[in-house]
Design a protein around this motif. Structure first.
Motif, PDB file in Angstrom:
ATOM      1  N   VAL A  99      27.308  19.878 -42.181  1.00  0.00           N
ATOM      2  CA  VAL A  99      25.847  19.865 -42.334  1.00  0.00           C
ATOM      3  C   VAL A  99      25.190  20.149 -40.986  1.00  0.00           C
ATOM      4  O   VAL A  99      24.258  20.958 -40.881  1.00  0.00           O
ATOM      5  CB  VAL A  99      25.372  18.509 -42.897  1.00  0.00           C
ATOM      6  CG1 VAL A  99      23.853  18.380 -42.793  1.00  0.00           C
ATOM      7  CG2 VAL A  99      25.828  18.332 -44.347  1.00  0.00           C
ATOM      8  N   ASP A 100      25.697  19.490 -39.948  1.00  0.00           N
ATOM      9  CA  ASP A 100      25.102  19.656 -38.611  1.00  0.00           C
ATOM     10  C   ASP A 100      25.177  21.100 -38.130  1.00  0.00           C
ATOM     11  O   ASP A 100      24.288  21.580 -37.432  1.00  0.00           O
ATOM     12  CB  ASP A 100      25.815  18.752 -37.596  1.00  0.00           C
ATOM     13  CG  ASP A 100      25.543  17.275 -37.837  1.00  0.00           C
ATOM     14  OD1 ASP A 100      24.599  16.960 -38.590  1.00  0.00           O
ATOM     15  OD2 ASP A 100      26.274  16.439 -37.270  1.00  0.00           O
ATOM     16  N   SER A 101      26.265  21.775 -38.500  1.00  0.00           N
ATOM     17  CA  SER A 101      26.426  23.157 -38.040  1.00  0.00           C
ATOM     18  C   SER A 101      25.773  24.146 -39.001  1.00  0.00           C
ATOM     19  O   SER A 101      25.879  25.358 -38.812  1.00  0.00           O
ATOM     20  CB  SER A 101      27.915  23.481 -37.869  1.00  0.00           C
ATOM     21  OG  SER A 101      28.578  23.400 -39.123  1.00  0.00           O
ATOM     22  N   GLY A 102      25.117  23.619 -40.025  1.00  0.00           N
ATOM     23  CA  GLY A 102      24.367  24.482 -40.928  1.00  0.00           C
ATOM     24  C   GLY A 102      25.222  25.211 -41.945  1.00  0.00           C
ATOM     25  O   GLY A 102      24.742  26.122 -42.622  1.00  0.00           O
ATOM     26  N   LEU A 105      22.949  19.156 -47.515  1.00  0.00           N
ATOM     27  CA  LEU A 105      23.236  17.762 -47.860  1.00  0.00           C
ATOM     28  C   LEU A 105      23.690  17.646 -49.308  1.00  0.00           C
ATOM     29  O   LEU A 105      24.573  16.849 -49.632  1.00  0.00           O
ATOM     30  CB  LEU A 105      21.996  16.901 -47.630  1.00  0.00           C
ATOM     31  CG  LEU A 105      21.733  16.460 -46.184  1.00  0.00           C
ATOM     32  CD1 LEU A 105      20.392  15.751 -46.087  1.00  0.00           C
ATOM     33  CD2 LEU A 105      22.849  15.546 -45.681  1.00  0.00           C
ATOM     34  N   ASP A 106      23.094  18.456 -50.200  1.00  0.00           N
ATOM     35  CA  ASP A 106      23.491  18.423 -51.606  1.00  0.00           C
ATOM     36  C   ASP A 106      24.943  18.873 -51.770  1.00  0.00           C
ATOM     37  O   ASP A 106      25.706  18.294 -52.548  1.00  0.00           O
ATOM     38  CB  ASP A 106      22.576  19.318 -52.451  1.00  0.00           C
ATOM     39  CG  ASP A 106      21.209  18.677 -52.655  1.00  0.00           C
ATOM     40  OD1 ASP A 106      21.087  17.456 -52.414  1.00  0.00           O
ATOM     41  OD2 ASP A 106      20.274  19.405 -53.037  1.00  0.00           O
ATOM     42  N   ALA A 110      27.198  18.625 -49.471  1.00  0.00           N
ATOM     43  CA  ALA A 110      28.047  17.602 -48.859  1.00  0.00           C
ATOM     44  C   ALA A 110      28.430  16.534 -49.872  1.00  0.00           C
ATOM     45  O   ALA A 110      29.547  16.004 -49.851  1.00  0.00           O
ATOM     46  CB  ALA A 110      27.325  16.963 -47.667  1.00  0.00           C
ATOM     47  N   ALA A 111      27.497  16.208 -50.777  1.00  0.00           N
ATOM     48  CA  ALA A 111      27.715  15.119 -51.733  1.00  0.00           C
ATOM     49  C   ALA A 111      28.856  15.413 -52.699  1.00  0.00           C
ATOM     50  O   ALA A 111      29.458  14.484 -53.254  1.00  0.00           O
ATOM     51  CB  ALA A 111      26.428  14.843 -52.512  1.00  0.00           C
ATOM     52  N   VAL A 112      29.152  16.704 -52.906  1.00  0.00           N
ATOM     53  CA  VAL A 112      30.216  17.060 -53.858  1.00  0.00           C
ATOM     54  C   VAL A 112      31.369  17.799 -53.181  1.00  0.00           C
ATOM     55  O   VAL A 112      32.264  18.320 -53.840  1.00  0.00           O
ATOM     56  CB  VAL A 112      29.642  17.923 -55.019  1.00  0.00           C
ATOM     57  CG1 VAL A 112      28.645  17.104 -55.833  1.00  0.00           C
ATOM     58  CG2 VAL A 112      28.978  19.203 -54.497  1.00  0.00           C
ATOM     59  N   HIS A 113      31.329  17.835 -51.852  1.00  0.00           N
ATOM     60  CA  HIS A 113      32.349  18.588 -51.115  1.00  0.00           C
ATOM     61  C   HIS A 113      33.724  17.926 -51.280  1.00  0.00           C
ATOM     62  O   HIS A 113      33.826  16.695 -51.264  1.00  0.00           O
ATOM     63  CB  HIS A 113      31.967  18.628 -49.628  1.00  0.00           C
ATOM     64  CG  HIS A 113      32.736  19.633 -48.842  1.00  0.00           C
ATOM     65  ND1 HIS A 113      34.010  19.402 -48.390  1.00  0.00           N
ATOM     66  CD2 HIS A 113      32.415  20.874 -48.432  1.00  0.00           C
ATOM     67  CE1 HIS A 113      34.434  20.466 -47.720  1.00  0.00           C
ATOM     68  NE2 HIS A 113      33.480  21.371 -47.728  1.00  0.00           N
ATOM     69  N   PRO A 114      34.797  18.735 -51.435  1.00  0.00           N
ATOM     70  CA  PRO A 114      36.132  18.136 -51.624  1.00  0.00           C
ATOM     71  C   PRO A 114      36.585  17.274 -50.441  1.00  0.00           C
ATOM     72  O   PRO A 114      37.398  16.356 -50.621  1.00  0.00           O
ATOM     73  CB  PRO A 114      37.052  19.355 -51.799  1.00  0.00           C
ATOM     74  CG  PRO A 114      36.258  20.545 -51.391  1.00  0.00           C
ATOM     75  CD  PRO A 114      34.818  20.195 -51.580  1.00  0.00           C
ATOM     76  N   ASP A 115      36.060  17.527 -49.243  1.00  0.00           N
ATOM     77  CA  ASP A 115      36.457  16.730 -48.076  1.00  0.00           C
ATOM     78  C   ASP A 115      35.468  15.611 -47.757  1.00  0.00           C
ATOM     79  O   ASP A 115      35.457  15.080 -46.646  1.00  0.00           O
ATOM     80  CB  ASP A 115      36.592  17.636 -46.841  1.00  0.00           C
ATOM     81  CG  ASP A 115      37.806  18.537 -46.926  1.00  0.00           C
ATOM     82  OD1 ASP A 115      38.743  18.181 -47.659  1.00  0.00           O
ATOM     83  OD2 ASP A 115      37.806  19.600 -46.276  1.00  0.00           O
TER      84      ASP A 115
END
Ligand code: MN
Length: 284
Positions: free
Chosen positions: A138-141, A145-146, A148-153
């Motif tokens: 997220v920080d690196s663009g 955020l959405d 991120a909530a479902v990201h496998p990691d």
């Protein structure tokens, strides 16, 4: 300055064990999330909170807190070395320093992806920065955020107590004010409830223990897919305080929750958290 805190932890609806630990030991308050996938995560989180409980019984200084966190990291690393998957834990929390002085300060510390927030005048601000793979993306663009909530990691954290090498502790000092309400929580809360929902519940309950109960209830109802832990900490208004009373007190018992007036402003993160050189770790 005086504070009043309440802590709660719940296994959630899916996990058979609760690997989180909560500490309410005025002036030290913390949440530790022993990591799923690691053996004995509950031991790791308990080692972390017990190290801080020991600090609360002695001379509470910033250095004592940071030293205790480093000692807990060493102990968990040693014990984890004997376990197949190692062991580890997040640790985040708050310490009221100089409570009897003219300028009390709130120490915020964090390792991992548990979080601390502050609710002030209806505005919720996240005080900690997650140490996680998705936060870095997220920080690196590279993701939102959405996403991120479902990201496998999304479960992968980049710092923890336990494991090899020194621990890199984020910490910062903030100025607490009467009527501030602080929240410390594990990701079992922050993944089930968005910031606006958290702010609404915090503002809707007068007492810290009622707010803690309501947060746990809401996270469990929202799915309870992980262990859920919270500490709610109020900075009390002293009877002799010279502080002018606020115009509208969102924490007043007679006041209805004012969800419309709440702002969950995570864009103004207090990212002044830092680990000064010599404070361990993260040396290239
Ligand atoms: Mn968790």
């Amino acid at each position: 300055m005086r504070v009043a805190g309440a802590g709660r932890t719940h296994p959630g609806r899916v996990r058979s064990r609760n690997e989180d630990s909560v500490l309410v030991a005025d002036p030290v308050f913390a949440v530790a999330d022993g990591m799923g996938g690691h053996a004995e995560g509950d031991i790791a989180s308990a080692v972390a909170t017990e190290a801080l409980a020991e600090v609360a019984r002695g001379d509470v200084t910033r250095m004592a807190v940071l030293d205790a966190i480093r000692a807990a990291h060493s102990e968990i690393s040693e014990r984890g070395g004997k376990e197949a998957g190692g062991m580890g834990t997040t640790l985040t929390g708050l310490v009221l320093l100089g409570a009897t002085s003219d300028e009390p300060q709130m120490l915020v510390f964090n390792v991992g992806d548990s979080r601390s927030y502050r609710l002030r005048d209806g505005s919720l601000v996240q005080l900690t920065h997650d140490h996680s793979v998705v936060q870095e993306l997220v920080d690196s663009g590279r993701i939102t955020l959405d996403e991120a909530a479902v990201h496998p990691d999304r479960n992968v954290i980049t710092r923890s107590l336990g494991g090899e090498g020194p621990v890199d502790i984020d910490w910062a000092l903030t100025d607490p004010r009467p009527r501030d309400r602080f929240l410390v929580c594990s990701d079992g809360l922050s993944r089930e409830l968005d910031a606006a929902a958290i702010a609404g519940i915090l503002a809707g309950q007068a007492e810290p223990d009622a707010a803690a109960d309501a947060l746990i209830d809401a996270a469990v109802r929202a799915g309870g897919r992980d262990n859920v832990s919270v500490v709610v900490l109020d900075v009390l208004v002293e009877p002799a305080s010279t502080e002018a009373p606020a115009e509208a007190d969102p924490l007043d018992e007679d006041t209805e929750p004012k969800a419309d007036g709440l702002r969950a402003d995570t864009s103004e993160l207090l990212t002044s958290v830092h680990a000064p050189s010599g404070e361990g770790a993260h040396q290239p």
